[in-house]
Design an enzyme around this catalytic site. Sequence first.
Site, PDB file in Angstrom:
ATOM      1  CG  ASP A  42     -14.323  16.414  -5.750  1.00  0.00           C
ATOM      2  OD1 ASP A  42     -15.645  16.749  -5.862  1.00  0.00           O
ATOM      3  OD2 ASP A  42     -13.527  17.257  -5.813  1.00  0.00           O
ATOM      4  CE  LYS A  86      -2.085   1.925   3.646  1.00  0.00           C
ATOM      5  NZ  LYS A  86      -1.855   3.494   3.276  1.00  0.00           N
ATOM      6  CB  THR A  87       2.043   3.667  -2.351  1.00  0.00           C
ATOM      7  OG1 THR A  87       1.161   3.274  -3.401  1.00  0.00           O
ATOM      8  CG2 THR A  87       3.181   2.692  -2.692  1.00  0.00           C
ATOM      9  CE  LYS A  95      -7.447   6.994   4.367  1.00  0.00           C
ATOM     10  NZ  LYS A  95      -6.122   6.684   3.983  1.00  0.00           N
ATOM     11  CG  PHE A  96      -9.915   8.824  -5.706  1.00  0.00           C
ATOM     12  CD1 PHE A  96      -9.530   9.831  -6.228  1.00  0.00           C
ATOM     13  CD2 PHE A  96      -9.908   7.543  -5.893  1.00  0.00           C
ATOM     14  CE1 PHE A  96      -8.502   9.648  -6.822  1.00  0.00           C
ATOM     15  CE2 PHE A  96      -8.684   7.299  -6.498  1.00  0.00           C
ATOM     16  CZ  PHE A  96      -8.028   8.107  -7.195  1.00  0.00           C
TER      17      PHE A  96
HETATM   18  O1  6AU Z   1       0.290   1.705  10.709  1.00  0.00           O
HETATM   19  P1  6AU Z   1       0.468   3.259  10.368  1.00  0.00           P
HETATM   20  O2  6AU Z   1      -0.313   3.984  11.597  1.00  0.00           O
HETATM   21  O3  6AU Z   1       1.904   3.704  10.287  1.00  0.00           O
HETATM   22  O4  6AU Z   1      -0.285   3.373   8.968  1.00  0.00           O
HETATM   23  C1  6AU Z   1      -1.717   3.046   8.724  1.00  0.00           C
HETATM   24  C2  6AU Z   1      -1.751   3.520   7.487  1.00  0.00           C
HETATM   25  C3  6AU Z   1      -1.555   4.890   6.947  1.00  0.00           C
HETATM   26  C4  6AU Z   1      -2.966   5.540   6.693  1.00  0.00           C
HETATM   27  O5  6AU Z   1      -3.158   6.435   5.675  1.00  0.00           O
HETATM   28  C5  6AU Z   1      -3.946   4.148   6.555  1.00  0.00           C
HETATM   29  O6  6AU Z   1      -3.210   3.218   7.050  1.00  0.00           O
HETATM   30  N1  6AU Z   1      -5.303   4.241   7.054  1.00  0.00           N
HETATM   31  C6  6AU Z   1      -6.297   4.007   6.318  1.00  0.00           C
HETATM   32  C7  6AU Z   1      -6.309   3.587   4.987  1.00  0.00           C
HETATM   33  C8  6AU Z   1      -5.577   2.403   4.735  1.00  0.00           C
HETATM   34  O7  6AU Z   1      -7.160   3.743   4.227  1.00  0.00           O
HETATM   35  C9  6AU Z   1      -7.654   4.297   7.068  1.00  0.00           C
HETATM   36  C10 6AU Z   1      -7.778   4.412   8.306  1.00  0.00           C
HETATM   37  O8  6AU Z   1      -8.801   4.568   8.831  1.00  0.00           O
HETATM   38  N2  6AU Z   1      -6.656   4.548   8.923  1.00  0.00           N
HETATM   39  C11 6AU Z   1      -5.472   4.444   8.492  1.00  0.00           C
HETATM   40  O9  6AU Z   1      -4.462   4.402   9.070  1.00  0.00           O
HETATM   41  O10 6AU Z   1      -1.180   4.867   5.402  1.00  0.00           O
END
Ligand code: 6AU
Length: 262
Positions: A98, A62-63, A95-96
């Site tokens: 719009d 995931k990026t 996370k679109f």
């Molecule tokens: O384990 P972390 O906290 O370093 O990273 C969590 C990753 C980050 C957030 O942008 C993402 O997960 N994320 C998302 C996603 C994947 O959509 C949703 C959310 O509710 N919480 C969250 O942390 O890249």
Amino acid sequence: MASFSQKTYAQRGEEHAHPLVKALFATMERKQSNLSLAADVSSKAELLALADTVGPYICVLKTHIDVVSDFDADLVKQLQALAAKHVCLSFDDCKFGDLGNTVKLQYGGGIYRIADWAHITNCHVIPGEGIIQGLAEVGMPKGRGLLLLAEMSSAGMLATGAYTDKNVEMAIANDFVIGFIGSRRFTEERDLITMTPGVGLHASGDALGQQYRTPKKIVTENGSDIIIVGRGIYGPGKDAVAEAKRYREAGWTAYLDRLGHK
Ligand code: 6AU
């Protein structure tokens, strides 16, 4: 009928109609991994190095491609090569949020051309169902898949109750949707996967609202399918390979426990 959470990933892959989800379950089974790495690093070199070292232990990379300060087209080529080398899927966490017409432009074009290389992306349904239709127009012909943000992991998040239920309804009704970001299994109506961020083995959160739960809670108890881990794996003083192995093991054990293979 058995709940999807009681079936093996292999079985769900065999029964699934979407080629992308079939490929995902096959990869999970083959690599014995339900771990997705959240590679939130800000340079091309760091991202490629992390993807290559942790690649063997994950099913999804995931990026947040827009945080890479020296992004170029070559980065995408190299990420695609690494995804092929390590047999994992690419998920850009856009996370679109719009209108359908706007997200079509964001997803298919711009600098990042997300739909050209990311197998999976995600969106908020706050604008209504048109956002799914707009993204589907771009992504469906390319065989991509979409996750809806039915819940979030952060403190005080507003995606609850009727809003979460609406996500589930929209997901069931739209073939382009392959699942959710959230903390649990949401429906038995069709096999929609759940990917869960906010997973950590030690820390309980960060200073900006992130909250961590364990793989056991998320996978064994809540029936989620994939754990997303970022800073638990890399960061100051961490051995990314050792941590990735540890999270893979914890996620897979939690899955086997769910199946009753104690
Ligand atoms: O384990 P972390 O906290 O370093 O990273 C969590 C990753 C980050 C957030 O942008 C993402 O997960 N994320 C998302 C996603 C994947 O959509 C949703 C959310 O509710 N919480 C969250 O942390 O890249």
